[in-house]
Design a protein around this motif. Structure first.
Motif, PDB file in Angstrom:
ATOM      1  N   HIS A 199      -2.375   8.097   0.272  1.00 22.34           N
ATOM      2  CA  HIS A 199      -3.276   7.219   1.029  1.00 22.34           C
ATOM      3  C   HIS A 199      -4.597   7.020   0.299  1.00 22.34           C
ATOM      4  N   ALA A 200      -5.127   8.076  -0.266  1.00 28.22           N
ATOM      5  CA  ALA A 200      -6.398   7.977  -0.991  1.00 28.22           C
ATOM      6  C   ALA A 200      -6.288   7.029  -2.184  1.00 28.22           C
ATOM      7  N   GLU A 201      -5.124   6.975  -2.792  1.00 28.29           N
ATOM      8  CA  GLU A 201      -4.915   6.066  -3.927  1.00 28.29           C
ATOM      9  C   GLU A 201      -4.937   4.607  -3.466  1.00 28.29           C
ATOM     10  N   PHE A 202      -4.359   4.343  -2.308  1.00 27.40           N
ATOM     11  CA  PHE A 202      -4.394   2.983  -1.776  1.00 27.40           C
ATOM     12  C   PHE A 202      -5.823   2.576  -1.412  1.00 27.40           C
ATOM     13  N   VAL A 203      -6.604   3.527  -0.880  1.00 30.42           N
ATOM     14  CA  VAL A 203      -8.011   3.247  -0.575  1.00 30.42           C
ATOM     15  C   VAL A 203      -8.759   2.896  -1.854  1.00 30.42           C
ATOM     16  N   GLN A 204      -8.489   3.662  -2.900  1.00 32.34           N
ATOM     17  CA  GLN A 204      -9.152   3.412  -4.180  1.00 32.34           C
ATOM     18  C   GLN A 204      -8.751   2.058  -4.762  1.00 32.34           C
ATOM     19  N   ALA A 205      -7.493   1.688  -4.589  1.00 31.89           N
ATOM     20  CA  ALA A 205      -6.988   0.440  -5.169  1.00 31.89           C
ATOM     21  C   ALA A 205      -7.420  -0.790  -4.384  1.00 31.89           C
ATOM     22  N   HIS A 206      -7.488  -0.690  -3.039  1.00 26.33           N
ATOM     23  CA  HIS A 206      -7.693  -1.878  -2.209  1.00 26.33           C
ATOM     24  C   HIS A 206      -8.973  -1.851  -1.379  1.00 26.33           C
ATOM     25  N   GLY A 207      -9.616  -0.706  -1.317  1.00 28.47           N
ATOM     26  CA  GLY A 207     -10.843  -0.607  -0.537  1.00 28.47           C
ATOM     27  C   GLY A 207     -10.590  -0.089   0.863  1.00 28.47           C
ATOM     28  N   GLU A 208     -11.546   0.665   1.376  1.00 25.25           N
ATOM     29  CA  GLU A 208     -11.386   1.295   2.686  1.00 25.25           C
ATOM     30  C   GLU A 208     -11.328   0.276   3.816  1.00 25.25           C
ATOM     31  N   ALA A 209     -12.065  -0.851   3.669  1.00 21.87           N
ATOM     32  CA  ALA A 209     -12.110  -1.853   4.742  1.00 21.87           C
ATOM     33  C   ALA A 209     -10.735  -2.453   5.017  1.00 21.87           C
ATOM     34  N   LEU A 210      -9.990  -2.780   3.949  1.00 15.05           N
ATOM     35  CA  LEU A 210      -8.668  -3.378   4.129  1.00 15.05           C
ATOM     36  C   LEU A 210      -7.711  -2.403   4.800  1.00 15.05           C
ATOM     37  N   LEU A 211      -7.722  -1.152   4.349  1.00 13.00           N
ATOM     38  CA  LEU A 211      -6.805  -0.180   4.940  1.00 13.00           C
ATOM     39  C   LEU A 211      -7.180   0.143   6.380  1.00 13.00           C
ATOM     40  N   LYS A 212      -8.471   0.104   6.679  1.00  8.75           N
ATOM     41  CA  LYS A 212      -8.907   0.319   8.059  1.00  8.75           C
ATOM     42  C   LYS A 212      -8.390  -0.799   8.947  1.00  8.75           C
ATOM     43  N   LYS A 213      -8.465  -2.033   8.445  1.00  8.18           N
ATOM     44  CA  LYS A 213      -7.948  -3.179   9.201  1.00  8.18           C
ATOM     45  C   LYS A 213      -6.450  -3.044   9.423  1.00  8.18           C
ATOM     46  N   ASP A 214      -5.723  -2.614   8.389  1.00  9.08           N
ATOM     47  CA  ASP A 214      -4.278  -2.431   8.531  1.00  9.08           C
ATOM     48  C   ASP A 214      -3.965  -1.349   9.559  1.00  9.08           C
ATOM     49  N   ALA A 215      -4.737  -0.268   9.542  1.00 12.24           N
ATOM     50  CA  ALA A 215      -4.511   0.813  10.506  1.00 12.24           C
ATOM     51  C   ALA A 215      -4.773   0.340  11.929  1.00 12.24           C
ATOM     52  N   GLU A 216      -5.751  -0.531  12.092  1.00 18.10           N
ATOM     53  CA  GLU A 216      -6.094  -1.031  13.428  1.00 18.10           C
ATOM     54  C   GLU A 216      -4.981  -1.883  14.022  1.00 18.10           C
ATOM     55  N   ARG A 217      -4.126  -2.438  13.184  1.00 18.61           N
ATOM     56  CA  ARG A 217      -3.011  -3.253  13.690  1.00 18.61           C
ATOM     57  C   ARG A 217      -2.098  -2.439  14.604  1.00 18.61           C
ATOM     58  N   THR A 218      -2.005  -1.147  14.336  1.00 18.64           N
ATOM     59  CA  THR A 218      -1.103  -0.301  15.118  1.00 18.64           C
ATOM     60  C   THR A 218      -1.844   0.838  15.825  1.00 18.64           C
ATOM     61  N   GLY A 219      -3.155   0.751  15.882  1.00 14.92           N
ATOM     62  CA  GLY A 219      -3.943   1.795  16.529  1.00 14.92           C
ATOM     63  C   GLY A 219      -4.433   2.826  15.550  1.00 14.92           C
ATOM     64  N   ASP A 220      -3.588   3.180  14.594  1.00 20.41           N
ATOM     65  CA  ASP A 220      -3.947   4.120  13.532  1.00 20.41           C
ATOM     66  C   ASP A 220      -2.776   4.184  12.556  1.00 20.41           C
ATOM     67  N   ALA A 221      -3.014   4.801  11.425  1.00 15.47           N
ATOM     68  CA  ALA A 221      -1.918   5.027  10.478  1.00 15.47           C
ATOM     69  C   ALA A 221      -0.995   6.108  11.031  1.00 15.47           C
ATOM     70  N   GLY A 222       0.224   6.125  10.528  1.00 15.30           N
ATOM     71  CA  GLY A 222       1.171   7.152  10.933  1.00 15.30           C
ATOM     72  C   GLY A 222       1.014   8.414  10.098  1.00 15.30           C
ATOM     73  N   SER A 223       1.774   9.408  10.432  1.00 12.20           N
ATOM     74  CA  SER A 223       1.782  10.656   9.668  1.00 12.20           C
ATOM     75  C   SER A 223       3.057  10.741   8.839  1.00 12.20           C
ATOM     76  N   ALA A 224       3.042  11.614   7.855  1.00 15.77           N
ATOM     77  CA  ALA A 224       4.243  11.824   7.041  1.00 15.77           C
ATOM     78  C   ALA A 224       5.413  12.247   7.919  1.00 15.77           C
ATOM     79  N   GLU A 225       5.144  13.051   8.920  1.00 17.49           N
ATOM     80  CA  GLU A 225       6.215  13.527   9.797  1.00 17.49           C
ATOM     81  C   GLU A 225       6.771  12.404  10.658  1.00 17.49           C
ATOM     82  N   ASP A 226       5.931  11.420  11.038  1.00 22.63           N
ATOM     83  CA  ASP A 226       6.435  10.273  11.804  1.00 22.63           C
ATOM     84  C   ASP A 226       7.564   9.583  11.047  1.00 22.63           C
ATOM     85  N   VAL A 227       7.350   9.363   9.759  1.00 15.86           N
ATOM     86  CA  VAL A 227       8.352   8.685   8.937  1.00 15.86           C
ATOM     87  C   VAL A 227       9.532   9.611   8.661  1.00 15.86           C
TER      88      VAL A 227
END
Length: 267
Positions: A199-227
């Motif tokens: 996840h930290a690599e995606f933040v570094q590549a795309h910026g925290e704002a974009l990933l925050k927006k993506d997380a808001e689409r579903t309320g929050d990001a999932g966990s490794a165990e969810d998948v």
């Protein structure tokens, strides 16, 4: 429901951390024998039957790991991959070409009735729109031929990660159709944004704002165990009719993208 996978044997890649580690842990907890593979060492102890070093960017190293892996597997679960922080070349080498090479090399080591699961990504949500674009890559016959296609058709883009996963989904579905009647099945599973070490690599590549927006689409990001729970559920005999499918495990992320009025990038 408590799953009992006693007597079953799995080969799981990407077990060093994240979704791969969580998947192996849950399989073992369900009574299965798990052989793990990764380029990195385990981040936390895991009672694997064996561990093999695996570098998906190099077909010779893939073949070496397969030769040491033994046989008699009920399923191959391909979790290992690289993020969008890697170069475009490395994304396609690992996320598509290497995963394909490993899968085909492992087929003789799978039982007659067995399954393969390829972890893709919900960022590849528009894969259907790119069937014509990536079918020629998918139809290449080898790792080398795939690299040659990529050299002739550069995929440089901020979203090349999604494209590498689109190629994986398309190949998975095509292969699933080819495997009908063989006793084997193959599916892709596409997680949404997930809190893993990557996840930290995606933040570094795309910026925290974009990933925050993506997380808001579903309320929050999932966990490794969810998948991982979804991957483990699919190992049950009740899931035997799933084949040649792309299964979204993303809390509704894919639906939010496909139904949203705003453009979700050039995907």
């Amino acid at each position: 429901m408590d799953l009992d996978l006693s007597g079953k044997k799995f080969f799981v890649t990407g077990v060093a951390s994240g979704i791969g580690h969580a998947t192996a842990e849950l399989l073992i907890r369900a009574g299965a024998e798990v052989v793990g593979a990764d380029r990195a060492e385990l981040s936390k102890p895991l009672p694997l039957a064996a561990f093999h070093h695996l570098d998906l960017s190099d077909p010779a190293l893939i073949d070496r790991a397969v030769a040491a892996a033994g046989d008699g597997y009920d399923a191959l679960i391909n979790v290992a991959g690289v993020s969008s922080l890697a170069s475009t070349d490395m994304q396609f080498r690992v996320n598509f070409l290497g995963t394909r090479h490993l899968t085909l090399a492992m087929v003789p080591r799978l039982k007659a009735k067995s399954a393969v699961f390829n972890v893709a990504s919900s960022t590849a949500v528009r894969w259907e729109q790119h069937l014509d674009r990536f079918t020629p890559l998918v139809e290449t016959k080898s790792f080398k031929e795939g690299l040659q296609w990529l050299e002739a058709n550069p995929q440089e883009s901020p979203i090349s990660y999604a494209w590498s996963k689109e190629a994986l989904i398309i190949w998975t579905m095509k292969t699933g159709l080819e495997w009908i009647g063989t006793g084997r099945r193959i599916n892709a599973l596409s997680p949404g944004l997930t809190y893993t070490p990557m996840h930290a690599e995606f933040v570094q590549a795309h910026g925290e704002a974009l990933l925050k927006k993506d997380a808001e689409r579903t309320g929050d990001a999932g966990s490794a165990e969810d998948v991982a729970k979804a991957l483990v559920l699919l190992q049950h005999d009740y899931a035997a009719w799933w084949n040649a499918a792309n299964i979204n495990v993303d809390g509704g992320f894919s639906a939010s993208v496909l139904m949203a009025k705003e453009n979700f990038g050039d995907v």
